[in-house]
Design a protein around this motif. Sequence first.
Motif, PDB file in Angstrom:
ATOM      1  N   GLU A   5      39.970 -90.202 -37.985  1.00 47.14           N
ATOM      2  CA  GLU A   5      39.392 -89.445 -39.088  1.00 47.14           C
ATOM      3  C   GLU A   5      39.183 -90.417 -40.258  1.00 47.14           C
ATOM      4  O   GLU A   5      40.118 -91.071 -40.695  1.00 47.14           O
ATOM      5  CB  GLU A   5      40.362 -88.337 -39.484  1.00 47.14           C
ATOM      6  N   VAL A  13      44.470 -88.978 -35.496  1.00 46.84           N
ATOM      7  CA  VAL A  13      44.872 -87.579 -35.405  1.00 46.84           C
ATOM      8  C   VAL A  13      44.897 -87.146 -33.939  1.00 46.84           C
ATOM      9  O   VAL A  13      43.993 -87.490 -33.178  1.00 46.84           O
ATOM     10  CB  VAL A  13      43.892 -86.679 -36.192  1.00 46.84           C
ATOM     11  N   ARG A  15      45.226 -83.546 -31.707  1.00 52.35           N
ATOM     12  CA  ARG A  15      45.201 -82.075 -31.760  1.00 52.35           C
ATOM     13  C   ARG A  15      45.257 -81.513 -30.345  1.00 52.35           C
ATOM     14  O   ARG A  15      44.785 -82.135 -29.400  1.00 52.35           O
ATOM     15  CB  ARG A  15      43.923 -81.589 -32.437  1.00 52.35           C
ATOM     16  N   ASP A  16      45.774 -80.298 -30.249  1.00 51.24           N
ATOM     17  CA  ASP A  16      45.767 -79.637 -28.947  1.00 51.24           C
ATOM     18  C   ASP A  16      44.429 -78.947 -28.722  1.00 51.24           C
ATOM     19  O   ASP A  16      43.531 -79.016 -29.569  1.00 51.24           O
ATOM     20  CB  ASP A  16      46.959 -78.679 -28.805  1.00 51.24           C
ATOM     21  N   ASN A  18      43.550 -75.990 -28.955  1.00 58.44           N
ATOM     22  CA  ASN A  18      43.246 -74.945 -29.924  1.00 58.44           C
ATOM     23  C   ASN A  18      42.961 -75.490 -31.319  1.00 58.44           C
ATOM     24  O   ASN A  18      42.752 -74.725 -32.250  1.00 58.44           O
ATOM     25  CB  ASN A  18      44.417 -73.950 -29.997  1.00 58.44           C
ATOM     26  N   GLY A  19      43.003 -76.802 -31.463  1.00 51.35           N
ATOM     27  CA  GLY A  19      42.737 -77.418 -32.757  1.00 51.35           C
ATOM     28  C   GLY A  19      43.950 -77.579 -33.641  1.00 51.35           C
ATOM     29  O   GLY A  19      43.841 -78.012 -34.786  1.00 51.35           O
ATOM     30  N   VAL A  20      45.128 -77.249 -33.115  1.00 48.46           N
ATOM     31  CA  VAL A  20      46.359 -77.387 -33.892  1.00 48.46           C
ATOM     32  C   VAL A  20      46.755 -78.865 -33.932  1.00 48.46           C
ATOM     33  O   VAL A  20      46.832 -79.522 -32.891  1.00 48.46           O
ATOM     34  CB  VAL A  20      47.502 -76.544 -33.286  1.00 48.46           C
ATOM     35  N   GLU A  21      46.999 -79.369 -35.137  1.00 46.39           N
ATOM     36  CA  GLU A  21      47.383 -80.770 -35.286  1.00 46.39           C
ATOM     37  C   GLU A  21      48.788 -81.004 -34.748  1.00 46.39           C
ATOM     38  O   GLU A  21      49.736 -80.322 -35.122  1.00 46.39           O
ATOM     39  CB  GLU A  21      47.310 -81.174 -36.754  1.00 46.39           C
ATOM     40  N   ILE A  22      48.902 -81.994 -33.868  1.00 43.73           N
ATOM     41  CA  ILE A  22      50.178 -82.359 -33.259  1.00 43.73           C
ATOM     42  C   ILE A  22      50.775 -83.574 -33.959  1.00 43.73           C
ATOM     43  O   ILE A  22      51.974 -83.647 -34.190  1.00 43.73           O
ATOM     44  CB  ILE A  22      49.991 -82.657 -31.758  1.00 43.73           C
ATOM     45  N   ARG A  24      49.680 -87.120 -36.794  1.00 47.81           N
ATOM     46  CA  ARG A  24      48.726 -87.794 -37.678  1.00 47.81           C
ATOM     47  C   ARG A  24      49.407 -89.046 -38.210  1.00 47.81           C
ATOM     48  O   ARG A  24      50.585 -89.026 -38.534  1.00 47.81           O
ATOM     49  CB  ARG A  24      48.344 -86.885 -38.839  1.00 47.81           C
ATOM     50  N   TYR A  66      54.142 -87.490 -28.514  1.00 49.37           N
ATOM     51  CA  TYR A  66      53.101 -88.005 -29.410  1.00 49.37           C
ATOM     52  C   TYR A  66      53.651 -88.515 -30.735  1.00 49.37           C
ATOM     53  O   TYR A  66      53.088 -88.287 -31.786  1.00 49.37           O
ATOM     54  CB  TYR A  66      52.003 -86.968 -29.634  1.00 49.37           C
TER      55      TYR A  66
END
Length: 139
Positions: A5, A13, A15-16, A18-22, A24, A66
């Motif tokens: 990003e 970044v 993300r899973d 669903n767009g949930v940040e895991i 960063r 991660y």
Amino acid sequence: VVYQEVGAETAIVIRDANGVEIARSTALPFPRFAFGAAWSPSGQRLVLSGRNSQCPTGIIVLTTTYQIPERAPSPNPGVCDPTWSPDGNYIAYTGVQGSGAASDGRFDVYVANAAGTGTRNLTSRLSGQARLLGWIGGR
């Protein structure tokens, strides 16, 4: 999904689906347009790297937790364009040994185990540049 990003600061970044940040991290020194990554065949490991001949860090392998390191490993050798063996036991990549005046700028092909350790230079005895094309067979 893993991506770079670029904005006021550059971040790696994860993300899973669903767009949930895991995870960063803004601590890794990948230049803009020079970030690469490769998922292992099982999807259980992720290797972060440089690309386009810009290899600012040593090998970074993440597991399913991660946990992105706060500081990049030494870039000896710097890692670019990694690819996993079909069985997921090894990572091959191109890299340049040393940095700045200590580097001759020559890329070699390296292989490491799935944890990113045990690195071996496969092309150190060759002259000229080496280019990684991929794996043959199951290993």
